[in-house]
Design a protein around this motif. Structure first.
Motif, short mmCIF file in Angstrom:
data_model
loop_
_atom_site.label_atom_id
_atom_site.label_comp_id
_atom_site.label_asym_id
_atom_site.label_seq_id
_atom_site.Cartn_x
_atom_site.Cartn_y
_atom_site.Cartn_z
N CYS A 1 0.86 -1.18 0.00
CA CYS A 1 0.00 0.00 0.00
C CYS A 1 0.90 1.24 0.00
O CYS A 1 1.99 1.24 0.58
N LEU B 1 -0.66 4.10 3.90
CA LEU B 1 -1.82 3.26 4.19
C LEU B 1 -1.38 1.86 4.56
O LEU B 1 -0.25 1.44 4.32
N LEU C 1 -6.41 -3.30 -3.90
CA LEU C 1 -5.98 -1.97 -3.50
C LEU C 1 -6.99 -1.31 -2.56
O LEU C 1 -6.61 -0.54 -1.67
N ASP C 2 -8.26 -1.61 -2.74
CA ASP C 2 -9.29 -0.99 -1.91
C ASP C 2 -9.17 -1.37 -0.44
O ASP C 2 -9.79 -0.73 0.42
N CYS D 1 -6.51 -1.05 1.23
CA CYS D 1 -5.54 -0.14 1.84
C CYS D 1 -6.28 1.01 2.53
O CYS D 1 -7.01 1.76 1.88
N SER D 2 -6.08 1.14 3.82
CA SER D 2 -6.82 2.11 4.63
C SER D 2 -5.86 2.86 5.54
O SER D 2 -4.69 2.51 5.68
N TYR E 1 -8.19 9.22 6.31
CA TYR E 1 -8.04 8.87 4.89
C TYR E 1 -8.39 10.05 4.00
O TYR E 1 -9.45 10.65 4.15
N ASN F 1 -7.77 11.00 -0.26
CA ASN F 1 -7.18 10.81 -1.59
C ASN F 1 -6.09 9.75 -1.62
O ASN F 1 -4.98 9.97 -2.11
N ARG F 2 -6.40 8.58 -1.05
CA ARG F 2 -5.46 7.45 -1.00
C ARG F 2 -4.18 7.80 -0.23
O ARG F 2 -3.11 7.27 -0.49
N GLN F 3 -4.31 8.69 0.73
CA GLN F 3 -3.20 9.06 1.59
C GLN F 3 -3.64 8.97 3.05
O GLN F 3 -4.80 9.19 3.38
N LYS G 1 -11.24 3.83 6.58
CA LYS G 1 -11.19 4.95 5.65
C LYS G 1 -11.98 6.15 6.19
O LYS G 1 -12.53 6.94 5.43
#
Length: 241
Positions: free
Chosen positions: A84, A88, A98-99, A101-102, A109, A111-113, A128
């Motif tokens: 990740c 994450l 990938l989903d 990854c939290s 959470y 923007n995927r950060q 998330k």
């Protein structure tokens, strides 16, 4: 190849089956192991073994393992797991997408950060959640990225702590009432010399002033002599009623 002998009397062959490979002839079926599988049912070589979702191929059937926390693999390949990104992680081992990854505890959470909770807030769990929880009124945390309510143990100036039943842990804070102050989030201190404050949550003795109808020679000075306004001529401050 890809088949094993079937009924001897009928001289038939059977497909090797999914999750195994057969090199042909009289050789027995070889399993890919419980963490790998095959695309079809007639695989003939060990390299046909592919990962199940959430599995790292490593070097083959004997070394395949579940993806460690913080990584994932969708399966159907011979790759190791993908980490990740952006700070994450995953809640468990064996993540498949990938989903999964939290944000870890202490982070929210965006923007995927993973973004750290600011001082005075916290977040539990791997999820998330897009915001952090705010500490109860009058308390804050020592640092950013706090992971539990228990981290809200620092009492703010203008408040005094109250403790757990065994007096070992701060469990909340109470605003200093009118006529008191607390510079460091400790027990509220009463204004001296008959002085009071204009409101609660005061943080300094300089907030102590003469009450309505009274004057003082130096507002906030605990040694000041005070008297009803008009009873003595005093140069100082005055708070109208």
């Amino acid at each position: 190849p890809g088949y094993v002998p079937g009924n001897t009397s009928e001289r038939t062959c059977q497909q090797c089956g999914k999750g195994a490979y057969c090199i042909g002839g009289s050789a027995p079926r070889q399993s890919c192991g419980h963490l790998l599988t095959t695309d079809g049912t007639t695989a003939s070589v060990a390299t046909a073994c592919l990962t199940l979702p959430g599995i790292a191929y490593m070097t083959g059937p004997e070394t395949a393992v579940a993806c460690s926390p913080g990584s994932f693999n969708m399966g159907g390949n011979q790759r190791n797991c993908t980490d990740c990104r952006g700070g994450l992680t995953t809640a468990d081992a064996g993540a498949t997408h990938l989903d999964a990854c939290s944000a870890p505890p202490g982070y929210f959470y965006r923007n995927r950060q993973a973004m750290p909770c600011s001082q005075g807030s916290y977040k539990t769990g791997i999820n998330k959640q897009v915001t952090c929880e705010t500490c109860p009124e009058g308390t804050t945390t020592i640092t950013t990225a706090s992971t539990s309510l228990a981290a809200c143990s620092i009492v703010l100036p203008g408040y005094q702590p109250f403790y757990s039943s065994d007096s070992s842990t701060v469990v909340g804070a109470m605003a200093c009432p009118v006529g008191t102050y607390s510079p460091k989030g400790e027990q509220c201190v009463s204004c001296e010399g008959g002085l009071t404050t204009q409101g609660s949550k005061k943080t300094s003795s300089t907030s102590c002033v003469a009450p309505p109808g009274y004057g003082s020679t130096s507002a906030g000075d605990s040694s000041v002599i005070h008297a009803p306004w008009g009873a003595t001529s005093l140069a100082g401050t005055w708070m109208p009623a």
